[in-house]
Design a protein around this motif. Structure first.
Motif, PDB file in Angstrom:
ATOM      1  N   VAL A 189     -77.068 -72.199  20.310  1.00 55.17           N
ATOM      2  CA  VAL A 189     -78.554 -71.804  20.855  1.00 55.17           C
ATOM      3  C   VAL A 189     -79.020 -70.282  21.008  1.00 55.17           C
ATOM      4  O   VAL A 189     -80.034 -70.022  21.091  1.00 55.17           O
ATOM      5  CB  VAL A 189     -78.791 -72.338  22.248  1.00 55.17           C
ATOM      6  CG1 VAL A 189     -78.593 -73.873  22.303  1.00 55.17           C
ATOM      7  CG2 VAL A 189     -77.803 -71.663  23.414  1.00 55.17           C
ATOM      8  N   ASN A 190     -77.988 -69.318  20.724  1.00 56.08           N
ATOM      9  CA  ASN A 190     -78.366 -67.894  20.619  1.00 56.08           C
ATOM     10  C   ASN A 190     -77.417 -67.061  19.517  1.00 56.08           C
ATOM     11  O   ASN A 190     -76.309 -67.541  19.233  1.00 56.08           O
ATOM     12  CB  ASN A 190     -78.470 -67.259  21.907  1.00 56.08           C
ATOM     13  CG  ASN A 190     -77.061 -67.071  22.267  1.00 56.08           C
ATOM     14  OD1 ASN A 190     -76.101 -68.030  22.426  1.00 56.08           O
ATOM     15  ND2 ASN A 190     -76.804 -65.910  22.760  1.00 56.08           N
ATOM     16  N   LYS A 191     -78.058 -66.315  19.018  1.00 58.85           N
ATOM     17  CA  LYS A 191     -77.212 -65.591  18.155  1.00 58.85           C
ATOM     18  C   LYS A 191     -75.949 -64.574  18.669  1.00 58.85           C
ATOM     19  O   LYS A 191     -76.449 -64.179  19.798  1.00 58.85           O
ATOM     20  CB  LYS A 191     -77.992 -64.576  17.047  1.00 58.85           C
ATOM     21  CG  LYS A 191     -78.849 -65.496  15.940  1.00 58.85           C
ATOM     22  CD  LYS A 191     -79.410 -64.318  15.095  1.00 58.85           C
ATOM     23  CE  LYS A 191     -80.280 -65.392  14.062  1.00 58.85           C
ATOM     24  NZ  LYS A 191     -80.993 -64.347  13.124  1.00 58.85           N
ATOM     25  N   LYS A 192     -74.882 -64.182  17.972  1.00 56.19           N
ATOM     26  CA  LYS A 192     -74.130 -63.030  18.550  1.00 56.19           C
ATOM     27  C   LYS A 192     -74.828 -61.808  18.509  1.00 56.19           C
ATOM     28  O   LYS A 192     -75.689 -61.753  17.687  1.00 56.19           O
ATOM     29  CB  LYS A 192     -73.008 -63.069  17.874  1.00 56.19           C
ATOM     30  CG  LYS A 192     -71.929 -64.372  17.780  1.00 56.19           C
ATOM     31  CD  LYS A 192     -70.936 -64.204  16.922  1.00 56.19           C
ATOM     32  CE  LYS A 192     -70.244 -65.594  16.792  1.00 56.19           C
ATOM     33  NZ  LYS A 192     -69.493 -65.939  18.035  1.00 56.19           N
ATOM     34  N   LEU A 193     -74.581 -60.809  19.310  1.00 53.23           N
ATOM     35  CA  LEU A 193     -75.300 -59.660  19.441  1.00 53.23           C
ATOM     36  C   LEU A 193     -75.137 -59.092  17.983  1.00 53.23           C
ATOM     37  O   LEU A 193     -75.906 -58.153  17.595  1.00 53.23           O
ATOM     38  CB  LEU A 193     -74.694 -58.815  20.485  1.00 53.23           C
ATOM     39  CG  LEU A 193     -75.690 -57.388  20.822  1.00 53.23           C
ATOM     40  CD1 LEU A 193     -77.018 -57.682  21.175  1.00 53.23           C
ATOM     41  CD2 LEU A 193     -74.808 -56.624  22.063  1.00 53.23           C
ATOM     42  N   CYS A 194     -73.712 -59.057  17.639  1.00 50.48           N
ATOM     43  CA  CYS A 194     -73.511 -58.262  16.264  1.00 50.48           C
ATOM     44  C   CYS A 194     -74.314 -58.998  14.993  1.00 50.48           C
ATOM     45  O   CYS A 194     -74.275 -58.384  14.121  1.00 50.48           O
ATOM     46  CB  CYS A 194     -71.876 -58.558  15.910  1.00 50.48           C
ATOM     47  SG  CYS A 194     -71.279 -60.304  15.853  1.00 50.48           S
ATOM     48  N   GLU A 195     -74.600 -60.357  15.165  1.00 51.69           N
ATOM     49  CA  GLU A 195     -75.479 -60.788  14.227  1.00 51.69           C
ATOM     50  C   GLU A 195     -77.110 -60.645  14.229  1.00 51.69           C
ATOM     51  O   GLU A 195     -77.746 -60.846  13.496  1.00 51.69           O
ATOM     52  CB  GLU A 195     -75.456 -62.463  14.391  1.00 51.69           C
ATOM     53  CG  GLU A 195     -73.929 -62.944  14.009  1.00 51.69           C
ATOM     54  CD  GLU A 195     -73.929 -64.449  14.403  1.00 51.69           C
ATOM     55  OE1 GLU A 195     -73.048 -65.042  13.747  1.00 51.69           O
ATOM     56  OE2 GLU A 195     -74.666 -64.951  15.424  1.00 51.69           O
ATOM     57  N   GLN A 196     -77.351 -59.688  15.388  1.00 58.92           N
ATOM     58  CA  GLN A 196     -78.760 -59.320  15.554  1.00 58.92           C
ATOM     59  C   GLN A 196     -79.353 -57.984  14.875  1.00 58.92           C
ATOM     60  O   GLN A 196     -80.431 -57.598  15.059  1.00 58.92           O
ATOM     61  CB  GLN A 196     -79.381 -59.520  16.839  1.00 58.92           C
ATOM     62  CG  GLN A 196     -79.045 -60.859  17.767  1.00 58.92           C
ATOM     63  CD  GLN A 196     -79.223 -60.800  19.092  1.00 58.92           C
ATOM     64  OE1 GLN A 196     -79.970 -60.109  19.469  1.00 58.92           O
ATOM     65  NE2 GLN A 196     -78.714 -61.824  19.610  1.00 58.92           N
ATOM     66  N   GLY A 197     -78.333 -57.231  14.248  1.00 55.22           N
ATOM     67  CA  GLY A 197     -78.712 -56.040  13.427  1.00 55.22           C
ATOM     68  C   GLY A 197     -79.079 -55.091  14.759  1.00 55.22           C
ATOM     69  O   GLY A 197     -79.723 -54.136  14.396  1.00 55.22           O
ATOM     70  N   ILE A 198     -78.217 -55.082  15.933  1.00 53.95           N
ATOM     71  CA  ILE A 198     -78.450 -54.284  16.805  1.00 53.95           C
ATOM     72  C   ILE A 198     -77.522 -52.747  16.377  1.00 53.95           C
ATOM     73  O   ILE A 198     -76.572 -52.857  16.050  1.00 53.95           O
ATOM     74  CB  ILE A 198     -77.854 -54.739  18.138  1.00 53.95           C
ATOM     75  CG1 ILE A 198     -78.719 -55.908  18.776  1.00 53.95           C
ATOM     76  CG2 ILE A 198     -77.799 -53.510  19.204  1.00 53.95           C
ATOM     77  CD1 ILE A 198     -80.148 -55.689  18.696  1.00 53.95           C
ATOM     78  N   CYS A 199     -78.202 -51.574  16.857  1.00 55.14           N
ATOM     79  CA  CYS A 199     -77.643 -50.427  16.350  1.00 55.14           C
ATOM     80  C   CYS A 199     -76.616 -50.003  17.351  1.00 55.14           C
ATOM     81  O   CYS A 199     -76.827 -49.888  18.603  1.00 55.14           O
ATOM     82  CB  CYS A 199     -78.650 -49.209  16.226  1.00 55.14           C
ATOM     83  SG  CYS A 199     -77.885 -47.370  15.832  1.00 55.14           S
ATOM     84  N   GLY A 200     -75.170 -49.761  17.075  1.00 50.96           N
ATOM     85  CA  GLY A 200     -74.353 -49.376  17.924  1.00 50.96           C
ATOM     86  C   GLY A 200     -74.083 -48.068  18.152  1.00 50.96           C
ATOM     87  O   GLY A 200     -72.896 -47.611  18.478  1.00 50.96           O
ATOM     88  N   THR A 201     -74.979 -47.193  17.533  1.00 54.34           N
ATOM     89  CA  THR A 201     -74.404 -45.726  17.412  1.00 54.34           C
ATOM     90  C   THR A 201     -74.322 -45.016  18.941  1.00 54.34           C
ATOM     91  O   THR A 201     -74.985 -45.406  19.723  1.00 54.34           O
ATOM     92  CB  THR A 201     -75.626 -45.024  16.803  1.00 54.34           C
ATOM     93  OG1 THR A 201     -75.990 -45.741  15.367  1.00 54.34           O
ATOM     94  CG2 THR A 201     -75.447 -43.458  16.543  1.00 54.34           C
ATOM     95  N   GLY A 202     -73.086 -44.549  18.988  1.00 53.83           N
ATOM     96  CA  GLY A 202     -72.742 -43.762  20.021  1.00 53.83           C
ATOM     97  C   GLY A 202     -72.354 -44.595  21.278  1.00 53.83           C
ATOM     98  O   GLY A 202     -71.802 -44.094  22.309  1.00 53.83           O
ATOM     99  N   GLN A 203     -72.052 -45.981  20.894  1.00 54.56           N
ATOM    100  CA  GLN A 203     -71.376 -46.823  21.825  1.00 54.56           C
ATOM    101  C   GLN A 203     -69.902 -46.973  21.250  1.00 54.56           C
ATOM    102  O   GLN A 203     -69.402 -46.937  19.955  1.00 54.56           O
ATOM    103  CB  GLN A 203     -71.923 -48.099  21.830  1.00 54.56           C
ATOM    104  CG  GLN A 203     -73.634 -48.048  22.309  1.00 54.56           C
ATOM    105  CD  GLN A 203     -74.082 -49.451  22.755  1.00 54.56           C
ATOM    106  OE1 GLN A 203     -73.437 -50.205  23.027  1.00 54.56           O
ATOM    107  NE2 GLN A 203     -75.419 -49.345  22.421  1.00 54.56           N
ATOM    108  N   PRO A 204     -68.939 -47.393  22.147  1.00 54.99           N
ATOM    109  CA  PRO A 204     -67.621 -47.420  21.914  1.00 54.99           C
ATOM    110  C   PRO A 204     -67.106 -48.812  20.763  1.00 54.99           C
ATOM    111  O   PRO A 204     -67.644 -49.726  21.095  1.00 54.99           O
ATOM    112  CB  PRO A 204     -66.982 -47.480  23.185  1.00 54.99           C
ATOM    113  CG  PRO A 204     -67.958 -48.173  24.077  1.00 54.99           C
ATOM    114  CD  PRO A 204     -69.285 -47.813  23.566  1.00 54.99           C
TER     115      PRO A 204
END
Length: 240
Positions: free
Chosen positions: A167-182
């Protein structure tokens, strides 16, 4: 001196009437959970709002505090990457458990310019939630992707035909920018505590969480729990 005295009096008066954030304790997962979040007062309205924020990442211990999100602690986990880590998940190296016995609160709060929480912002939301415990069962580090959320996890629900649907996409499938995150690594014997937010409605639907990389078929499933949805979300589930 008089203005300074008046200022101190106002500060003291404000402190006296400031509502303290409640602290609750619960025995869960073999440890005491200490939560200093505010009381929940909202429910998810859309599957697109779903997410799995990290509240704790580290070894199991007698008492674990989840009053603040992991990113607010400004912890530096690794000066360098682990020598070896696992990318593929299986029931031999990782487990996912949802515990609905503890009424948790997942806070979505907005920040002031100094990165402190704006407690007077009308857009703050405090969602009814349950605890999610992810454990590393093996003797090697497990990679869980980038960001302060469990980015490799999604939610599944059972439709009226008895089929599990995503019913929802994984966050990694949504094109979220992870710049600066660990990079999130779960070391041997460690656990992650996250939260799964709840919906509100009259229809009880079997629900589970699935952990796995977006480019693999293998998924690790949590235990099944009931989620309550309204008519509009029920139609979405049946149309998937």
């Amino acid at each position: 001196m008089r203005p300074k005295i008046m200022f101190l009096f106002i500060m003291l008066l404000s402190a006296c009437f400031h509502k303290p954030v409640p602290v609750s304790f619960s025995h869960i997962g073999g440890f005491i959970l200490e939560d200093t979040s505010r009381s929940a007062n909202a429910y998810l309205q859309s599957f697109e709002d779903d997410g799995f924020p990290i509240y704790y990442l580290g070894p199991s211990k007698d008492t674990i505090n989840i009053g603040t999100r992991y990113w607010q602690r400004e912890e530096c986990r690794f000066k360098e990457y682990p020598a070896y880590w696992i990318l593929r998940y299986s029931t031999c190296n990782i487990s996912v458990q949802v515990d609905t016995s503890y009424p948790a609160c997942d806070a979505l709060e907005y920040l002031n310019k100094d990165r402190s929480i704006d407690h007077y912002c009308d857009s703050n939301r405090y969602y009814h939630a349950s605890i999610v415990i992810i454990r590393n069962l093996c003797d090697t580090a497990v990679s869980l992707g980038i960001t302060y959320n469990v980015s490799q996890m999604h939610r599944e629900m059972m439709n009226s035909r008895g089929q599990w649907v995503k019913v929802n996409k994984k966050l990694c499938e949504q094109g979220i920018c992870g710049t600066g995150q660990p990079n999130i690594y779960l070391m041997p014997g460690e656990l992650i505590i996250s939260k799964v937010d709840h919906f509100n409605g009259s229809h009880a639907i079997p629900c589970r969480l699935a952990l796995g990389r977006s480019n693999t078929i293998t998924q690790i499933y949590s235990n099944t729990f009931n989620e309550y949805v309204n008519d509009s979300l029920l139609h979405v589930i049946d149309d998937l």
